[in-house]
Design a protein around this motif. Sequence first.
Motif, short mmCIF file in Angstrom:
data_model
loop_
_atom_site.label_atom_id
_atom_site.label_comp_id
_atom_site.label_asym_id
_atom_site.label_seq_id
_atom_site.Cartn_x
_atom_site.Cartn_y
_atom_site.Cartn_z
N PHE A 152 0.83 -1.21 0.00
CA PHE A 152 0.00 0.00 0.00
C PHE A 152 0.86 1.26 0.00
O PHE A 152 1.84 1.34 0.73
CB PHE A 152 -0.87 0.05 1.26
CG PHE A 152 -1.75 -1.14 1.46
CD1 PHE A 152 -2.94 -1.28 0.74
CD2 PHE A 152 -1.41 -2.13 2.36
CE1 PHE A 152 -3.76 -2.38 0.92
CE2 PHE A 152 -2.23 -3.24 2.56
CZ PHE A 152 -3.41 -3.36 1.84
N LYS A 153 0.44 2.22 -0.82
CA LYS A 153 1.03 3.55 -0.78
C LYS A 153 0.27 4.34 0.29
O LYS A 153 -0.96 4.37 0.27
CB LYS A 153 0.84 4.19 -2.16
CG LYS A 153 1.53 5.49 -2.27
CD LYS A 153 1.78 6.00 -3.67
CE LYS A 153 0.85 5.80 -4.80
NZ LYS A 153 1.14 6.64 -5.95
N ILE A 154 0.99 4.96 1.24
CA ILE A 154 0.28 5.63 2.34
C ILE A 154 0.75 7.09 2.47
O ILE A 154 1.84 7.45 2.03
CB ILE A 154 0.49 4.90 3.69
CG1 ILE A 154 1.96 4.90 4.12
CG2 ILE A 154 -0.04 3.47 3.62
CD1 ILE A 154 2.18 4.45 5.56
N PRO A 155 -0.08 7.93 3.10
CA PRO A 155 0.32 9.32 3.33
C PRO A 155 1.37 9.41 4.44
O PRO A 155 1.72 8.39 5.05
CB PRO A 155 -0.98 10.01 3.77
CG PRO A 155 -1.85 8.92 4.25
CD PRO A 155 -1.45 7.67 3.53
N ASP A 156 1.88 10.60 4.69
CA ASP A 156 2.93 10.81 5.69
C ASP A 156 2.35 10.72 7.11
O ASP A 156 2.07 11.72 7.74
CB ASP A 156 3.59 12.18 5.45
CG ASP A 156 4.70 12.44 6.45
OD1 ASP A 156 5.08 11.50 7.18
OD2 ASP A 156 5.21 13.58 6.48
N GLN A 157 2.14 9.48 7.54
CA GLN A 157 1.64 9.20 8.89
C GLN A 157 2.59 8.19 9.52
O GLN A 157 3.19 7.39 8.81
CB GLN A 157 0.26 8.54 8.84
CG GLN A 157 -0.81 9.34 8.12
CD GLN A 157 -1.45 10.38 9.02
OE1 GLN A 157 -0.97 10.66 10.10
NE2 GLN A 157 -2.53 10.96 8.55
N PHE A 158 2.72 8.20 10.84
CA PHE A 158 3.54 7.20 11.51
C PHE A 158 2.67 5.98 11.80
O PHE A 158 1.67 6.06 12.51
CB PHE A 158 4.15 7.74 12.80
CG PHE A 158 5.19 6.81 13.35
CD1 PHE A 158 6.47 6.77 12.82
CD2 PHE A 158 4.87 5.92 14.37
CE1 PHE A 158 7.43 5.88 13.30
CE2 PHE A 158 5.82 5.03 14.86
CZ PHE A 158 7.10 5.02 14.32
N VAL A 159 3.05 4.84 11.22
CA VAL A 159 2.20 3.65 11.32
C VAL A 159 2.81 2.59 12.24
O VAL A 159 4.03 2.49 12.38
CB VAL A 159 1.91 3.04 9.93
CG1 VAL A 159 0.95 3.91 9.15
CG2 VAL A 159 3.19 2.83 9.13
N ILE A 160 1.93 1.79 12.81
CA ILE A 160 2.33 0.71 13.72
C ILE A 160 1.49 -0.52 13.40
O ILE A 160 0.46 -0.44 12.72
CB ILE A 160 2.11 1.10 15.20
CG1 ILE A 160 0.68 1.63 15.39
CG2 ILE A 160 3.15 2.12 15.67
CD1 ILE A 160 0.26 1.75 16.83
N GLY A 161 1.92 -1.64 13.96
CA GLY A 161 1.19 -2.89 13.76
C GLY A 161 1.76 -3.70 12.62
O GLY A 161 2.58 -3.23 11.84
N TRP A 162 1.38 -4.96 12.54
CA TRP A 162 1.85 -5.88 11.50
C TRP A 162 3.38 -5.86 11.44
O TRP A 162 3.99 -5.83 10.37
CB TRP A 162 1.23 -5.55 10.13
CG TRP A 162 1.09 -6.80 9.32
CD1 TRP A 162 2.12 -7.47 8.71
CD2 TRP A 162 -0.08 -7.56 9.06
NE1 TRP A 162 1.65 -8.61 8.10
CE2 TRP A 162 0.30 -8.69 8.30
CE3 TRP A 162 -1.43 -7.41 9.41
CZ2 TRP A 162 -0.59 -9.64 7.88
CZ3 TRP A 162 -2.31 -8.37 8.98
CH2 TRP A 162 -1.90 -9.47 8.22
N GLY A 163 4.03 -5.83 12.61
CA GLY A 163 5.49 -5.85 12.68
C GLY A 163 6.11 -4.49 12.96
O GLY A 163 7.22 -4.40 13.46
N LEU A 164 5.38 -3.43 12.64
CA LEU A 164 5.94 -2.08 12.82
C LEU A 164 5.75 -1.62 14.27
O LEU A 164 4.67 -1.81 14.85
CB LEU A 164 5.26 -1.11 11.87
CG LEU A 164 5.65 -1.31 10.41
CD1 LEU A 164 4.49 -0.98 9.49
CD2 LEU A 164 6.86 -0.46 10.07
N ASP A 165 6.79 -1.00 14.81
CA ASP A 165 6.75 -0.63 16.24
C ASP A 165 6.80 0.87 16.46
O ASP A 165 7.18 1.64 15.56
CB ASP A 165 7.93 -1.27 16.97
CG ASP A 165 9.25 -0.56 16.64
OD1 ASP A 165 9.54 -0.41 15.43
OD2 ASP A 165 9.95 -0.14 17.57
#
Length: 184
Positions: A152-165
């Motif tokens: 997925f192409k995503i906007p400039d947001q800090f993401v978490i979950g599915w391995g991301l911390d």
Amino acid sequence: MKTSFHMMYSQKEVENRIRELAAQISSDYQNVTEDDPLLALCTLRGAVFFFTDLVRALSVPCEVDFLKVHSYTEGTRPVGAPVFDLGEDIVLKNRHVLIVEDIIDTGATMDAMLDLFRMKDPADIRICSLLDKPDRRLPKYQDTIHADYLGFKIPDQFVIGWGLDYDGKYRLLKDIMYLEFHKD
Ligand code: 5GP
Ligand code: MG
């Protein structure tokens, strides 16, 4: 600072997208054989769950290996160059390499990784990333760093979950969520 969580992609949406990516990759690598299999490289730790789901859904011969990538961060932003730990040296000579990443952000990590791997003389290298934030790409990487396979192409947001911390936490969240930071 207070944080709030917002849904970005549900577990179902991610699972479906991973199946599509695996089908596309399997179709593109029809030429690999048991004697000359794909070599899928997982960047630890963020990509680990994406990686295991993806490689198990492939229908072409594939070997797996792992490398540890560490970017020192202050809050949500990396500081300084990423550090790679390839364990016992991974042999890439004449291999069909697929790098599996969690997210491409500024592009600095992927650029450094490609430099390192190209010196090892692989037959070819492609990149599969679960997420990409193209708005954050440094101008110098605009034309050179992109995922051949992208979840997925995503906007400039800090993401978490599915391995991301975030600070070691939230990796096990089953959905991909983004954090909002509130000044209080
Ligand atoms: P780069 O800026 O070098 O492209 O990305 C470096 C690393 O920063 C990524 O591999 C990932 O570990 C981390 N990163 C970038 N954006 C995010 C994000 O939104 N969430 C999390 N958890 N990590 C991120
Ligand atoms: Mg990463």
